[in-house]
Design an enzyme around this catalytic site. Structure first.
Site, PDB file in Angstrom:
ATOM      1  NE  ARG A  31       0.009  -6.486  -2.236  1.00 25.06           N
ATOM      2  CZ  ARG A  31       0.250  -6.385  -3.950  1.00 25.06           C
ATOM      3  NH1 ARG A  31      -0.788  -6.451  -4.516  1.00 25.06           N
ATOM      4  NH2 ARG A  31       1.573  -6.493  -4.124  1.00 25.06           N
ATOM      5  CG  HIS A  77       4.382  -1.063   2.470  1.00 24.03           C
ATOM      6  ND1 HIS A  77       4.088  -2.560   2.764  1.00 24.03           N
ATOM      7  CD2 HIS A  77       3.344  -0.757   1.974  1.00 24.03           C
ATOM      8  CE1 HIS A  77       2.870  -2.997   2.265  1.00 24.03           C
ATOM      9  NE2 HIS A  77       2.553  -1.990   1.482  1.00 24.03           N
ATOM     10  CE1 TYR A 121      -4.154  21.206   3.263  1.00 18.40           C
ATOM     11  CE2 TYR A 121      -5.306  19.656   2.032  1.00 18.40           C
ATOM     12  CZ  TYR A 121      -4.506  20.762   2.104  1.00 18.40           C
ATOM     13  OH  TYR A 121      -4.606  21.443   0.893  1.00 18.40           O
TER      14      TYR A 121
END
Length: 812
Positions: A31, A77, A121
């Site tokens: 991580r 993931h 977006y």
């Protein structure tokens, strides 16, 4: 049959320790900490690989970021979409990544800390340089592991044809580990890698001729070459990073400070806000306006200054008190051999070179196998064309494709793969031209095979291939350094006038420790006698000073504080000041002996200390500069039962006259006293008889002509200084009184005097009698002066008070 045991009894600390250990290992490796080979954390690697698999690369059109995030979560993931999208956005931010790995259309945040637009977006694709990280990943260059649900495969590491860990750096916090690696310039890093390949034992000093230090995407200035070297040597180091600011002249004797680069990972909006707050709260003087003029052409913060403002002082104040200058701490931790390690520069380079050796070896072996397979096929096709008619006849006589394949293999000794290629051959290729192409291909393949075998057989050739690829990348992506490296960390000196508005005030302090500053207007509107003060107290000093000055306050116990005048409480003349115990540590047995004004702490001025037991000490004034006044400091060490009687500021060459209680006086030059440290004891000033002690001392200069003393019996005596002879330090001195067998006189007050002064005598019957010394006649050394009071009626004189002078030390 006994029932199977369903539970295991284990101590809680063992279970928690084991589980947390596993969790820590996971978040460290999977991580928060990057791999030393490709410089990527797992989430970053998975994002880039998912985009690569989906052909979302720089030569193709942009694709919705939400689609990529969904692919990453679904295939590689299994975490929240926000964490994946945030990681993806960071890879596209040119103020955080020195070389962006993702290109993004739409709002991807800003250096002001604005959040990016929602993933629905924005559009994204891999940048061109990311292709170098993923290049040849299909050629078995790296190991693949199953994904979280065993439905797919993902790479354990990227081939990484460029040293990304140093290029883009990394930041992360994990369980027990943190990493903070700054970005560097691609040309410098590649030159360093090549140098390390050519000379594995190269020294760090030689490497630093290539890789100068951090090269932040936001530019700026890095100070502290020693810190960079320490980081490269040990993995940990500390450097100063400051923004790039210039001062520009304007009309009307005004200036403006223009900031065009800020330190790495500093929020610009917060920086502008902080500067504006300092201006609004008047913590820094001289700023007229702060504007953020940043636009698409680049970052620009403009600080308009007032007329005649100290631009350098203001800029230094901003460096010290805002994020215009920060400390960057190297902590070069990365995963190496599945373990987090603190790595110096040489080990990072070695790890990268080792990785490249393995990648190029595996890639070459893959290419060699492919070339050998293809040569085998080409040989079969060339042979097939040479016996084309027989082959066609054999194929026509066969029952089906499988039968034809077996017949070809059996009759003409083709291999299985050659037979398959022959059967797949299209008729249009059965021409004379085609056999020429096949023969050319064979020659070309044989040359490649020779080259591949050479790479695999000769380590030097392998390294040359790595260097060749690195040089190509350097030519393609090399750019100029953005961050300037400066060898020394500049000491920031702030002129106090930058932070404090200059104003002339009165500073008053009493023997018992009451202090204040008063405006000249308040003083002028009052009578001097209006000062509220205890009957047992008296003014030690009344000073006209500037708010940018300092005042040194000394006590009889040998302690002192250095207080900026502007920090003193602003109180009306008529009101009592604030007790020093409210500002600093002040003992109940302490009283103020002296108060010395200071404009500037220099080494050409001295403080001269005189103690009751006849010791004298001289120390440079600059030693007593202190950045804090919250607690008192030691001015000098005292013997047991000793105390300070007076302190003087001198030029190091002045005369001093000392008077003792039993009537001895000694006159010598302070050049006999050598300067010593702050806490030193000092040397003997005057030899004292048993039960004698120093009453006071005074500085003697050409303006002093008269001495004045007071005895406990109420006698006062004025003498000319030329009645005495200047001698040397550490002598007993000469008599200043006529010794009497009955009721001898003892000195309780000693001063040099001017015509305007008044001295008050305070008796044990709390009577206070004022004397004007110049109203008394001149006496010789052997007299006891004139009686001013009757000791039997008004009491024995306990102590004397000289009217505190109104000093104007700096504005004469």
């Amino acid at each position: 049959m006994s029932q199977l045991k369903q539970y295991v009894d284990l101590p809680l600390e063992d279970v928690i320790g084991d589980r947390f250990g596993r969790y820590s290992k996971y978040i460290i490796q999977d991580r928060a900490i990057p791999d030393v080979r490709d410089g990527l954390k797992p989430v970053q690697r998975r994002i880039l690989y998912a985009m690569h698999v989906d052909k979302n690369t720089h030569e193709n059109n942009f694709r919705k970021a939400a689609k990529t995030v969904g692919t990453v979560i679904g295939n590689y993931h299994p975490h929240g979409d926000t964490s994946v999208y945030d990681a993806m956005v960071r890879l596209s931010q040119d103020w955080k990544m020195r070389y962006e790995l993702v290109e993004m259309h739409g709002n991807n945040g800003s250096i002001d800390g604005d959040p990016p637009a929602a993933m629905r977006y924005t559009e994204a694709r891999l940048s061109k340089i990311t292709g170098e990280l993923l290049d040849d990943i299909e050629k078995d260059t790296v190991d693949f592991i199953p994904n979280f649900d065993d439905t797919n495969k993902e790479p354990l590491v990227f081939p990484a044809k460029l040293p990304n860990l140093l290029l883009n750096g990394s930041t992360g916090i994990s369980a027990g580990y943190a990493t903070n690696i700054p970005p560097h310039n691609i040309q410098e890093v590649i030159d360093a890698v090549i140098m390390k390949i050519d000379k594995p034992t190269v020294t760090l000093d030689d490497l630093m001729t290539k890789i100068k230090g951090p090269d932040f995407p936001t530019g700026g200035i890095v100070q502290g070459l020693d810190g960079i070297k320490q980081a490269f040597e040990t993995g940990k180091g500390r450097v100063v990073v400051r923004g790039r600011a210039t001062t520009k002249k304007m009309r009307g004797n005004r200036e403006q400070i223009v900031i065009e680069e800020i330190p790495y990972e500093v929020n610009k909006a917060n920086l502008v806000r902080k500067i504006d707050e300092l201006h609004a709260e008047r913590k820094v003087e001289g700023i007229a306006e702060v504007r953020d003029e940043t636009d698409r052409s680049g970052l620009r913060i403009v600080i308009e200054l007032k007329k005649d403002a100290d631009s350098k002082g203001i800029l230094n104040y901003l460096y010290k008190n805002t994020d215009l200058q920060i400390i960057y701490h190297y902590n070069m931790v990365a995963i190496q051999d599945k373990t987090p390690k603190l790595l110096p520069l040489t080990e990072i380079l070695d790890a990268y070179i080792t990785h490249q050796k393995e990648v190029v070896t595996r890639q070459t072996r893959y290419d060699l196998n492919k070339a050998n397979d293809r040569v085998h096929i080409v040989n079969g096709l060339i042979k097939a064309i040479s016996i084309l008619d027989e082959l066609i006849q054999t194929i026509r006589n066969s029952k089906n494709k499988a039968d034809a394949k077996q017949n070809i293999i059996r009759q003409y000794e083709f291999s299985d793969s050659q037979a398959e290629a022959i059967l797949a051959l299209q008729l249009y290729r059965l021409t004379n031209t085609d056999i020429t192409i096949l023969k050319e291909e064979k020659v070309e393949l044989e040359e490649k095979i020779k080259k591949y075998e050479e790479v695999l057989a000769k380590p030097k050739v392998l390294l040359n291939e790595i260097k060749k690829e690195l040089r190509r990348i350097k030519r393609t992506y090399g750019d100029e350094r953005r961050t300037t490296i400066e060898e020394e960390i500049e000491e920031i000196k702030i002129n106090i006038e930058v932070t404090v508005p200059s104003e002339t005030v009165l500073v008053s302090i009493t023997k018992e420790g009451y202090i204040k500053r008063t405006s000249l207007r308040s003083y002028a509107a009052s009578n001097k006698d209006d000062l509220t003060i205890k009957s047992s107290d008296n003014l030690v000093r009344l000073l006209e000073m500037d708010t940018t000055d300092y005042v040194l306050i000394f006590t009889n116990t040998g302690k002192y504080i250095s207080v900026p005048v502007h920090e003193l409480p602003d109180i009306r003349w008529k009101d009592t000041g604030v007790h020093l115990s409210n500002l600093t540590t002040f003992g109940s047995d302490e009283r103020i002996v002296q108060c010395i004004p200071v404009r500037e702490f220099t080494n050409d001025k001295y403080l001269l200390f005189l103690t009751k037991q006849g010791m004298i000490k001289k120390t440079e004034l600059e030693v007593y500069q202190s950045p804090r006044y919250s607690r008192s400091l030691i001015a000098l060490n005292l013997r047991e039962d000793d105390e300070v009687v007076n302190i003087f500021e001198t030029n190091g060459k002045q005369d001093i006259f000392i008077a003792t209680n039993r009537g001895y006086g000694l006159w010598f030059n302070e050049s006999e006293v050598s300067p010593v440290g702050q806490r030193a004891l000092g040397v003997i000033a005057i030899q004292l008889k048993e039960s004698d002690y120093v009453v006071n001392g005074q500085i003697i200069d050409e303006t002093i002509s008269d001495l004045f003393l007071v005895t406990q019996r109420g006698a006062c005596k004025r003498m000319k200084i030329n009645a005495f002879e200047k001698t040397a330090r550490a002598r007993r001195g000469v008599h200043m009184l006529r010794e009497l067998k009955a009721k001898p006189h003892r000195i309780v007050g000693f001063y040099t005097i001017s015509q305007e002064e008044e001295i008050s005598l305070v008796t044990d019957k709390e009577k206070r009698i004022e004397v004007v010394p110049y109203g008394l006649p001149i006496s010789d050394r052997n007299s006891n002066g004139s009686f001013i009071i009757d000791a039997d009626e008004e009491g024995i004189v306990q102590y004397t008070i000289i009217e505190a002078e109104y000093d104007i030390p700096f504005n004469e």
